[in-house]
Design a protein around this motif. Structure first.
Motif, PDB file in Angstrom:
ATOM      1  N   LYS A  32       0.811  -1.220   0.000  1.00  0.00           N
ATOM      2  CA  LYS A  32       0.000   0.000   0.000  1.00  0.00           C
ATOM      3  C   LYS A  32       0.849   1.277   0.000  1.00  0.00           C
ATOM      4  N   LEU A  33       2.153   1.144   0.236  1.00  0.00           N
ATOM      5  CA  LEU A  33       3.017   2.319   0.304  1.00  0.00           C
ATOM      6  C   LEU A  33       3.098   3.046  -1.036  1.00  0.00           C
ATOM      7  N   GLN A  34       3.088   4.354  -0.968  1.00  0.00           N
ATOM      8  CA  GLN A  34       3.348   5.167  -2.153  1.00  0.00           C
ATOM      9  C   GLN A  34       4.860   5.373  -2.237  1.00  0.00           C
ATOM     10  N   LEU A  35       5.495   4.588  -3.081  1.00  0.00           N
ATOM     11  CA  LEU A  35       6.955   4.553  -3.141  1.00  0.00           C
ATOM     12  C   LEU A  35       7.505   5.483  -4.208  1.00  0.00           C
ATOM     13  N   TYR A  36       8.782   5.780  -4.088  1.00  0.00           N
ATOM     14  CA  TYR A  36       9.483   6.563  -5.101  1.00  0.00           C
ATOM     15  C   TYR A  36       9.750   5.698  -6.332  1.00  0.00           C
ATOM     16  N   ASP A  37       9.760   6.329  -7.489  1.00  0.00           N
ATOM     17  CA  ASP A  37      10.203   5.631  -8.687  1.00  0.00           C
ATOM     18  C   ASP A  37      11.668   5.240  -8.497  1.00  0.00           C
ATOM     19  N   GLU A  38      12.036   4.087  -8.982  1.00  0.00           N
ATOM     20  CA  GLU A  38      13.412   3.620  -8.822  1.00  0.00           C
ATOM     21  C   GLU A  38      14.062   3.426 -10.179  1.00  0.00           C
ATOM     22  N   SER A  87      15.743   1.622  -3.461  1.00  0.00           N
ATOM     23  CA  SER A  87      16.418   2.899  -3.233  1.00  0.00           C
ATOM     24  C   SER A  87      16.444   3.210  -1.739  1.00  0.00           C
ATOM     25  N   ILE A  88      17.320   4.116  -1.345  1.00  0.00           N
ATOM     26  CA  ILE A  88      17.440   4.459   0.074  1.00  0.00           C
ATOM     27  C   ILE A  88      16.125   5.018   0.605  1.00  0.00           C
ATOM     28  N   GLY A  89      15.502   5.889  -0.178  1.00  0.00           N
ATOM     29  CA  GLY A  89      14.228   6.463   0.260  1.00  0.00           C
ATOM     30  C   GLY A  89      13.189   5.385   0.497  1.00  0.00           C
ATOM     31  N   ASN A  90      13.040   4.457  -0.444  1.00  0.00           N
ATOM     32  CA  ASN A  90      12.052   3.387  -0.296  1.00  0.00           C
ATOM     33  C   ASN A  90      12.427   2.409   0.812  1.00  0.00           C
ATOM     34  N   SER A  91      13.715   2.179   0.986  1.00  0.00           N
ATOM     35  CA  SER A  91      14.156   1.291   2.065  1.00  0.00           C
ATOM     36  C   SER A  91      13.770   1.852   3.426  1.00  0.00           C
ATOM     37  N   HIS A 144      15.918   7.703  -5.396  1.00  0.00           N
ATOM     38  CA  HIS A 144      15.442   6.882  -6.516  1.00  0.00           C
ATOM     39  C   HIS A 144      16.464   5.850  -6.994  1.00  0.00           C
ATOM     40  N   SER A 145      17.746   6.165  -6.852  1.00  0.00           N
ATOM     41  CA  SER A 145      18.785   5.346  -7.474  1.00  0.00           C
ATOM     42  C   SER A 145      18.991   4.024  -6.741  1.00  0.00           C
ATOM     43  N   LEU A 146      19.282   2.991  -7.523  1.00  0.00           N
ATOM     44  CA  LEU A 146      19.595   1.679  -6.977  1.00  0.00           C
ATOM     45  C   LEU A 146      21.101   1.426  -6.949  1.00  0.00           C
ATOM     46  N   GLU A 147      21.875   2.424  -7.373  1.00  0.00           N
ATOM     47  CA  GLU A 147      23.324   2.297  -7.389  1.00  0.00           C
ATOM     48  C   GLU A 147      23.937   3.582  -6.831  1.00  0.00           C
ATOM     49  N   ILE A 148      24.690   3.458  -5.735  1.00  0.00           N
ATOM     50  CA  ILE A 148      25.251   4.623  -5.051  1.00  0.00           C
ATOM     51  C   ILE A 148      26.770   4.545  -5.056  1.00  0.00           C
ATOM     52  N   ASN A 149      27.419   5.579  -5.582  1.00  0.00           N
ATOM     53  CA  ASN A 149      28.877   5.646  -5.600  1.00  0.00           C
ATOM     54  C   ASN A 149      29.406   6.334  -4.345  1.00  0.00           C
ATOM     55  N   SER A 150      30.581   5.928  -3.918  1.00  0.00           N
ATOM     56  CA  SER A 150      31.260   6.602  -2.824  1.00  0.00           C
ATOM     57  C   SER A 150      32.761   6.429  -3.015  1.00  0.00           C
ATOM     58  N   CYS A 151      33.525   7.007  -2.103  1.00  0.00           N
ATOM     59  CA  CYS A 151      34.972   6.969  -2.219  1.00  0.00           C
ATOM     60  C   CYS A 151      35.581   6.808  -0.827  1.00  0.00           C
ATOM     61  N   ILE A 152      36.532   5.903  -0.695  1.00  0.00           N
ATOM     62  CA  ILE A 152      37.233   5.737   0.571  1.00  0.00           C
ATOM     63  C   ILE A 152      38.564   6.481   0.545  1.00  0.00           C
ATOM     64  N   ASN A 153      39.228   6.515  -0.598  1.00  0.00           N
ATOM     65  CA  ASN A 153      40.466   7.282  -0.733  1.00  0.00           C
ATOM     66  C   ASN A 153      40.691   7.608  -2.195  1.00  0.00           C
ATOM     67  N   ASP A 154      40.654   8.909  -2.525  1.00  0.00           N
ATOM     68  CA  ASP A 154      40.885   9.293  -3.923  1.00  0.00           C
ATOM     69  C   ASP A 154      42.287   9.866  -4.127  1.00  0.00           C
ATOM     70  N   GLY A 155      43.087   9.886  -3.053  1.00  0.00           N
ATOM     71  CA  GLY A 155      44.474  10.326  -3.175  1.00  0.00           C
ATOM     72  C   GLY A 155      44.663  11.822  -3.287  1.00  0.00           C
ATOM     73  N   THR A 156      43.598  12.607  -3.068  1.00  0.00           N
ATOM     74  CA  THR A 156      43.698  14.063  -3.142  1.00  0.00           C
ATOM     75  C   THR A 156      43.226  14.677  -1.822  1.00  0.00           C
ATOM     76  N   SER A 157      43.288  16.001  -1.760  1.00  0.00           N
ATOM     77  CA  SER A 157      42.840  16.711  -0.555  1.00  0.00           C
ATOM     78  C   SER A 157      41.338  16.958  -0.552  1.00  0.00           C
ATOM     79  N   ALA A 158      40.646  16.567  -1.622  1.00  0.00           N
ATOM     80  CA  ALA A 158      39.198  16.759  -1.680  1.00  0.00           C
ATOM     81  C   ALA A 158      38.517  15.956  -0.579  1.00  0.00           C
ATOM     82  N   ASP A 159      37.542  16.572   0.072  1.00  0.00           N
ATOM     83  CA  ASP A 159      36.835  15.922   1.174  1.00  0.00           C
ATOM     84  C   ASP A 159      35.570  15.279   0.635  1.00  0.00           C
TER      85      ASP A 159
END
Length: 334
Positions: A32-38, A87-91, A144-159
């Motif tokens: 019955k939930l009104q879910l986000y499009d994924e 998706s995170i929202g639907n989860s 909405h997304s079912l694939e989430i990117n992240s980074c543990i170490n990119d070798g730069t000073s970017a946070d």
């Protein structure tokens, strides 16, 4: 679909939550939930659902599976992608139902939940070592997304989001012994406004990788201390002497570019202050913490340097906790 933030604020006040829910009833409520499009952005087969994969460079849409790695050397670049069943929202919404909140309550409340929050937890050889702090992915796509990117170490000073996992791990030299280790990363949803009984807590994705610790750990300057903004050796020495009672005081890094002059309402100088980092060294144990230094104006000139209050510079408040770094970072202070 729209949801208000008030939805999460009121769960703990108006709804009782059953710990044990009938499986059929839960399935009925989810339907019955009104879910986000994924949507998924790449061509991923079902073998990766609920998993986190790793690579030495950013994982892009439609990259072949051959890009994923199962072992890496600590200090190299490391990127991740999580493949989610929902998706995170639907989860978050589904886990609320599992906690006993009726679909009608969620649907009727209406909302503007424009972001979804997650945390990553990192384990080394079965021990939890680090986690992101209520990490927020601000882009709407995470609802909405079912694939989430992240980074543990990119070798730069970017946070980048996720890199604090690496920074915290780097500060545990007692765990980073040379050889092979098993590293695990978990992704968990966050609902900050949910009541304790209705907070989602199920793992959305998990990944494991063999981590090889070399005899000498590679660290970059951005892995270590805040960047120096001001070079004045005499001032650094003067500031360090104020910590002479602490035998482990090692170095001062001037993280401000100059003094900030504070005036009273009549424009008369009261003091001039700056923020800096004090590094402490006790054997292989290296930490740093922020401090405020100031010179008080006595009506004629500025007095000698002294440690100031955290509020000495209006609108700026230094971090109060000491942060530990790897001993290899000391080479950047020479």
């Amino acid at each position: 679909m729209k949801f208000t933030k008030a939805l999460f604020l009121t769960f703990g006040l108006f709804f009782s939550v059953c710990n044990a829910q009938d499986a059929k009833e839960i399935a009925k409520q989810k339907a019955k939930l009104q879910l986000y499009d994924e949507q998924k952005s790449g061509s991923t087969n079902s073998n990766y659902l609920g998993k986190i994969v790793f690579a030495n460079s950013e994982i892009k849409d439609n990259d072949p599976d051959s890009k994923y790695i199962t072992s890496y050397t600590f200090g190299d670049k490391l990127y991740t992608r999580s493949f989610l069943a929902n998706s995170i929202g639907n989860s978050i919404l589904m886990q609320m139902v599992e906690k006993g909140i009726k679909a009608k309550v969620i649907n009727d409340r209406g909302s503007e939940m424009t972001t979804a929050n997650i945390v990553y937890k990192l384990y080394l050889d079965g021990k939890e070592v680090s986690k992101t702090v209520d990490g927020e992915l601000y882009d709407e796509y995470v609802l909405h997304s079912l694939e989430i990117n992240s980074c543990i170490n990119d070798g730069t000073s970017a946070d980048l989001f996720g890199e604090e996992l690496y920074a915290q791990l780097l500060s545990h030299p007692e765990l980073l012994t040379p050889g092979n280790h098993k590293m695990k990363v978990e992704m968990i949803p966050v609902c900050e406004r949910c009541s304790e009984n209705s907070k989602p807590n199920k793992i959305l994705a998990v990944g494991e990788i063999n981590m090889v610790i070399p005899n000498t750990i590679k660290v970059t300057e951005s892995d270590c201390f805040p960047k120096k903004q001001w070079s004045d050796p005499k001032l650094q020495t003067e500031a360090l002497k104020l910590f002479k009672k602490r035998t482990d005081a090692y170095r001062v890094i001037l993280t401000d570019k100059d003094y900030t002059v504070v005036h009273n309402e009549y424009g008369v100088p009261l003091r001039k202050s700056f923020m800096a980092v004090v590094v402490f060294k006790n054997g292989s144990d290296v930490t740093y913490e922020y401090a405020v230094f100031e010179r008080i104006f006595d009506g004629v000139g500025y007095q000698g340097l002294q440690v100031g209050q955290a509020s000495s510079i209006p609108g700026r408040y230094p971090e109060s906790n000491a942060r530990k770094v790897n001993a290899e970072c000391l080479k950047f202070l020479k």
